[in-house]
Write a protein that holds these residues in place. Structure first.
Motif, PDB file in Angstrom:
ATOM      1  N   GLY A 145      -8.587  23.610 -16.006  1.00  0.00           N
ATOM      2  CA  GLY A 145      -7.201  22.983 -15.511  1.00  0.00           C
ATOM      3  C   GLY A 145      -6.016  23.801 -15.999  1.00  0.00           C
ATOM      4  O   GLY A 145      -6.064  24.150 -17.376  1.00  0.00           O
ATOM      5  N   ILE A 146      -4.953  23.524 -15.465  1.00  0.00           N
ATOM      6  CA  ILE A 146      -3.540  24.132 -15.710  1.00  0.00           C
ATOM      7  C   ILE A 146      -3.461  25.564 -16.109  1.00  0.00           C
ATOM      8  O   ILE A 146      -2.605  25.885 -17.113  1.00  0.00           O
ATOM      9  N   THR A 147      -4.616  26.328 -15.887  1.00  0.00           N
ATOM     10  CA  THR A 147      -4.169  27.736 -16.024  1.00  0.00           C
ATOM     11  C   THR A 147      -4.736  28.534 -14.612  1.00  0.00           C
ATOM     12  O   THR A 147      -5.589  28.130 -14.215  1.00  0.00           O
ATOM     13  N   GLU A 148      -3.945  29.677 -14.156  1.00  0.00           N
ATOM     14  CA  GLU A 148      -4.288  30.316 -13.083  1.00  0.00           C
ATOM     15  C   GLU A 148      -5.150  31.383 -13.147  1.00  0.00           C
ATOM     16  O   GLU A 148      -6.063  31.356 -12.429  1.00  0.00           O
ATOM     17  N   HIS A 149      -5.134  31.858 -14.681  1.00  0.00           N
ATOM     18  CA  HIS A 149      -6.422  32.852 -14.986  1.00  0.00           C
ATOM     19  C   HIS A 149      -7.059  32.286 -16.141  1.00  0.00           C
ATOM     20  O   HIS A 149      -6.377  31.799 -17.172  1.00  0.00           O
ATOM     21  N   ASP A 294      -8.057  41.468 -16.557  1.00  0.00           N
ATOM     22  CA  ASP A 294      -8.697  40.750 -17.475  1.00  0.00           C
ATOM     23  C   ASP A 294      -8.153  41.022 -18.875  1.00  0.00           C
ATOM     24  O   ASP A 294      -8.112  40.224 -19.909  1.00  0.00           O
ATOM     25  N   ARG A 295      -8.332  42.498 -19.048  1.00  0.00           N
ATOM     26  CA  ARG A 295      -7.550  42.942 -20.616  1.00  0.00           C
ATOM     27  C   ARG A 295      -6.358  42.419 -20.801  1.00  0.00           C
ATOM     28  O   ARG A 295      -5.695  42.165 -22.040  1.00  0.00           O
ATOM     29  N   LEU A 296      -5.312  42.556 -19.618  1.00  0.00           N
ATOM     30  CA  LEU A 296      -3.981  41.980 -19.600  1.00  0.00           C
ATOM     31  C   LEU A 296      -4.034  40.477 -20.073  1.00  0.00           C
ATOM     32  O   LEU A 296      -3.387  40.105 -21.184  1.00  0.00           O
ATOM     33  N   VAL A 297      -4.707  39.806 -19.460  1.00  0.00           N
ATOM     34  CA  VAL A 297      -4.795  38.313 -19.859  1.00  0.00           C
ATOM     35  C   VAL A 297      -5.230  38.170 -21.048  1.00  0.00           C
ATOM     36  O   VAL A 297      -4.718  37.329 -21.895  1.00  0.00           O
ATOM     37  N   ALA A 298      -6.315  38.643 -21.667  1.00  0.00           N
ATOM     38  CA  ALA A 298      -6.964  38.564 -22.697  1.00  0.00           C
ATOM     39  C   ALA A 298      -5.947  39.129 -23.837  1.00  0.00           C
ATOM     40  O   ALA A 298      -5.743  38.361 -24.969  1.00  0.00           O
ATOM     41  N   ALA A 299      -5.270  40.354 -23.658  1.00  0.00           N
ATOM     42  CA  ALA A 299      -4.165  40.398 -24.786  1.00  0.00           C
ATOM     43  C   ALA A 299      -3.072  39.531 -24.679  1.00  0.00           C
ATOM     44  O   ALA A 299      -2.620  39.017 -25.900  1.00  0.00           O
ATOM     45  N   ALA A 300      -2.618  39.135 -23.509  1.00  0.00           N
ATOM     46  CA  ALA A 300      -1.401  38.062 -23.559  1.00  0.00           C
ATOM     47  C   ALA A 300      -2.129  36.707 -24.281  1.00  0.00           C
ATOM     48  O   ALA A 300      -1.416  36.119 -25.090  1.00  0.00           O
ATOM     49  N   PHE A 301      -3.337  36.182 -24.087  1.00  0.00           N
ATOM     50  CA  PHE A 301      -3.605  35.121 -24.498  1.00  0.00           C
ATOM     51  C   PHE A 301      -3.898  35.282 -26.291  1.00  0.00           C
ATOM     52  O   PHE A 301      -3.677  34.033 -26.872  1.00  0.00           O
ATOM     53  N   GLY A 302      -4.324  36.224 -26.354  1.00  0.00           N
ATOM     54  CA  GLY A 302      -4.726  36.453 -27.994  1.00  0.00           C
ATOM     55  C   GLY A 302      -3.334  36.738 -28.829  1.00  0.00           C
ATOM     56  O   GLY A 302      -3.482  35.694 -29.817  1.00  0.00           O
ATOM     57  N   VAL A 303      -2.338  37.199 -28.319  1.00  0.00           N
ATOM     58  CA  VAL A 303      -0.983  37.241 -29.051  1.00  0.00           C
ATOM     59  C   VAL A 303      -0.525  35.686 -29.111  1.00  0.00           C
ATOM     60  O   VAL A 303      -0.006  35.219 -30.080  1.00  0.00           O
ATOM     61  N   ALA A 304      -0.455  35.108 -27.891  1.00  0.00           N
ATOM     62  CA  ALA A 304       0.092  33.839 -27.555  1.00  0.00           C
ATOM     63  C   ALA A 304      -0.683  32.621 -28.773  1.00  0.00           C
ATOM     64  O   ALA A 304       0.176  31.774 -29.233  1.00  0.00           O
ATOM     65  N   ALA A 305      -1.928  32.870 -28.659  1.00  0.00           N
ATOM     66  CA  ALA A 305      -2.764  31.977 -29.709  1.00  0.00           C
ATOM     67  C   ALA A 305      -2.468  32.177 -30.937  1.00  0.00           C
ATOM     68  O   ALA A 305      -2.149  31.388 -31.649  1.00  0.00           O
ATOM     69  N   VAL A 306      -2.100  33.423 -31.322  1.00  0.00           N
ATOM     70  CA  VAL A 306      -1.765  33.687 -32.950  1.00  0.00           C
ATOM     71  C   VAL A 306      -0.315  32.963 -33.063  1.00  0.00           C
ATOM     72  O   VAL A 306       0.105  32.529 -34.122  1.00  0.00           O
ATOM     73  N   LYS A 313       1.588  24.879 -33.955  1.00  0.00           N
ATOM     74  CA  LYS A 313       1.414  24.208 -32.657  1.00  0.00           C
ATOM     75  C   LYS A 313      -0.309  23.868 -32.443  1.00  0.00           C
ATOM     76  O   LYS A 313      -0.767  24.807 -31.896  1.00  0.00           O
ATOM     77  N   TYR A 314      -0.990  23.000 -33.169  1.00  0.00           N
ATOM     78  CA  TYR A 314      -2.339  22.931 -32.789  1.00  0.00           C
ATOM     79  C   TYR A 314      -2.621  22.015 -31.779  1.00  0.00           C
ATOM     80  O   TYR A 314      -1.900  21.213 -31.347  1.00  0.00           O
ATOM     81  N   ASP A 315      -4.024  22.061 -31.272  1.00  0.00           N
ATOM     82  CA  ASP A 315      -4.420  21.216 -30.581  1.00  0.00           C
ATOM     83  C   ASP A 315      -3.891  21.760 -28.802  1.00  0.00           C
ATOM     84  O   ASP A 315      -3.933  20.753 -28.073  1.00  0.00           O
ATOM     85  N   TYR A 316      -3.547  22.962 -28.923  1.00  0.00           N
ATOM     86  CA  TYR A 316      -2.898  23.490 -27.767  1.00  0.00           C
ATOM     87  C   TYR A 316      -3.711  24.515 -27.223  1.00  0.00           C
ATOM     88  O   TYR A 316      -4.536  25.110 -27.906  1.00  0.00           O
ATOM     89  N   MET A 317      -3.784  24.571 -25.929  1.00  0.00           N
ATOM     90  CA  MET A 317      -4.554  25.866 -25.101  1.00  0.00           C
ATOM     91  C   MET A 317      -3.460  26.686 -24.547  1.00  0.00           C
ATOM     92  O   MET A 317      -2.309  26.230 -23.947  1.00  0.00           O
ATOM     93  N   VAL A 318      -3.607  28.276 -24.817  1.00  0.00           N
ATOM     94  CA  VAL A 318      -2.671  28.995 -23.909  1.00  0.00           C
ATOM     95  C   VAL A 318      -2.991  28.873 -22.520  1.00  0.00           C
ATOM     96  O   VAL A 318      -4.257  28.807 -22.124  1.00  0.00           O
ATOM     97  N   THR A 319      -2.225  29.130 -21.666  1.00  0.00           N
ATOM     98  CA  THR A 319      -2.406  29.141 -20.366  1.00  0.00           C
ATOM     99  C   THR A 319      -1.453  30.176 -19.323  1.00  0.00           C
ATOM    100  O   THR A 319      -0.413  30.768 -19.942  1.00  0.00           O
ATOM    101  N   TRP A 320      -1.844  30.614 -18.254  1.00  0.00           N
ATOM    102  CA  TRP A 320      -1.130  31.479 -17.465  1.00  0.00           C
ATOM    103  C   TRP A 320      -0.660  30.606 -16.263  1.00  0.00           C
ATOM    104  O   TRP A 320      -1.385  30.000 -15.768  1.00  0.00           O
ATOM    105  N   GLN A 321       0.652  30.649 -16.345  1.00  0.00           N
ATOM    106  CA  GLN A 321       1.329  29.795 -15.164  1.00  0.00           C
ATOM    107  C   GLN A 321       2.413  30.683 -14.565  1.00  0.00           C
ATOM    108  O   GLN A 321       3.364  30.962 -15.229  1.00  0.00           O
ATOM    109  N   ASN A 322       2.621  30.944 -13.214  1.00  0.00           N
ATOM    110  CA  ASN A 322       3.678  31.820 -12.769  1.00  0.00           C
ATOM    111  C   ASN A 322       3.942  32.977 -13.523  1.00  0.00           C
ATOM    112  O   ASN A 322       5.261  33.088 -13.777  1.00  0.00           O
TER     113      ASN A 322
END
Ligand code: F6P
Length: 359
Positions: A145-149, A294-306, A313-322
């Motif tokens: 839920g709540i992530t396009e990718h 997928d490499r782009l999404v992985a890179a963006a998610f990795g940086v955002a998570a750090v 900001k714990y207990d959160y998941m990174v998402t891709w939206q618009n």
């Protein structure tokens, strides 16, 4: 804000392409901040082991990972730690051991890369044991839920599309109906995306009912137009026309979806006598080099998570939206299953192209 010094990262659930690219991004970003990163081996099993199984990850070590498939950390998609199957056949709650493993490693936070099932388990552990968890969504099924990718989906679609491209030539050469059975668990995202991109004539997904009669009409209509072959893509969780779910169980008692492609082939042969062949794409969809997206999404998610860890900001998941990377509470993300919406643009696109999509 207290500066985080040591973070852990693990991959959990079924593997997919792009996991190593995400690990690489986390290591680059965290090491750039002067932090230490420990890779946890085989998901929660690494934290359950004594001593906990981990390895220190440095930038040099992960640089070559961008194009490699699988996960360098290993993973597991078996054994809920709250009801863990023991070798003697008993079931045991091993959550305390995992939580203790996290604290023994002296971790300030943990990045969990997983699908909805893994994220739910990790969150349960985090709530129980004071683990500072941040989630990164991955799954070829793209059903979180709540992530396009989610990491891995795009590569799986590319592989399924290429399979259709290849099947088209052999289908046309032999005047056959070719059926491609793809993964996706209970969502039809892979089938609808690859089906449109790969020129399928019929796309069957679990979210939309179909009839064999309509598939036969589609094949006949094509024959009337002088087209001697037909490409069908079907999601593994599509049911028979009578609503039966088809599964296969191996000798270990593990049950998985399987058999819908052959069921359709038999039905079509019986009704209209067409020569049909079935290809079950299977785990090929999860293997190999990740697509650029997928490499782009992985890179963006990795940086955002750090960055989320840096903000505390714990207990959160990174998402891709618009086209933006945002974050949502993990609880919200896993509460919503993301199936194909019958009003989705891709559903309208397929219908506009004259593809039979059910109903
Ligand atoms: O969730 C990812 C997925 O590949 C599904 O599409 C598929 O149904 C399942 O995992 C297969 O799992 P396993 O690797 O256990 O065979």
């Amino acid at each position: 804000m207290a500066k985080c010094k040591r973070i852990g990262i693990l991959t959990s659930g079924g593997d997919c392409s792009g996991l190593n690219a995400a690990i690489r991004a986390v290591v680059h970003c965290a090491c750039g901040k002067g932090w230490e990163v420990l890779g946890i081996r085989q998901a929660t099993l690494g934290l359950m082991a004594r001593p906990p199984q981990s390895l220190k990850l440095e930038i040099d070590q992960v640089d070559s990972l961008l194009t490699s498939g699988g996960t360098m950390l290993g993973t597991t998609n078996k054994g809920d730690p709250f009801a863990f199957p023991m070798p003697d056949g008993s079931i045991c709650d091993r959550s305390e051991q995992i939580i203790a493993g996290y604290h023994q490693l002296g971790l300030d936070a943990l990045i969990g890369i997983g699908g909805d099932g893994s994220l739910a388990i990790l969150r349960h552990l985090a709530q129980k044991g004071g683990i500072n968890l941040v989630g990164i969504p991955k799954t070829i099924d793209n059903d979180i839920g709540i992530t396009e990718h989610a990491i891995g989906f795009d590569t799986a679609v590319n592989i399924a599309t290429e399979a259709l491209d290849r099947l088209q030539f052999t289908a046309a050469s032999h005047s056959r109906v070719m059926i491609l059975e793809v993964m996706g668990r209970d969502a039809g995202h892979i089938a609808i995306a690859a089906g449109i991109a790969g020129g399928a004539d019929v796309i069957l997904i679990p979210e939309i009912p179909y009839t064999i009669d309509h598939i036969c009409s589609q094949i006949k209509q094509r024959q009337d137009q002088g087209k001697n072959y037909c490409l069908i893509i079907v999601s593994e969780a599509v049911r028979t026309q009578d609503g039966e779910t088809l599964t296969m169980t191996n000798r270990l008692g593990q049950c998985r979806y399987g058999g819908i492609g052959q069921y359709l082939a038999d039905q079509l042969c019986e009704r209209i006598g067409v020569e049909t062949r079935v290809t079950v794409l299977g785990h090929i969809q999860r293997g190999g080099t990740a697509s650029p997206r997928d490499r782009l999404v992985a890179a963006a998610f990795g940086v955002a998570a750090v960055n989320l860890i840096e903000e505390g900001k714990y207990d959160y998941m990174v998402t891709w939206q618009n086209r933006q990377v945002l974050s949502v509470p993990i609880a919200e993300a896993i509460a919503q299953y993301r199936a194909v919406n019958p009003d989705d643009t891709l559903v309208k696109t397929a219908r506009g192209l004259g593809i039979y999509l059910g109903d």
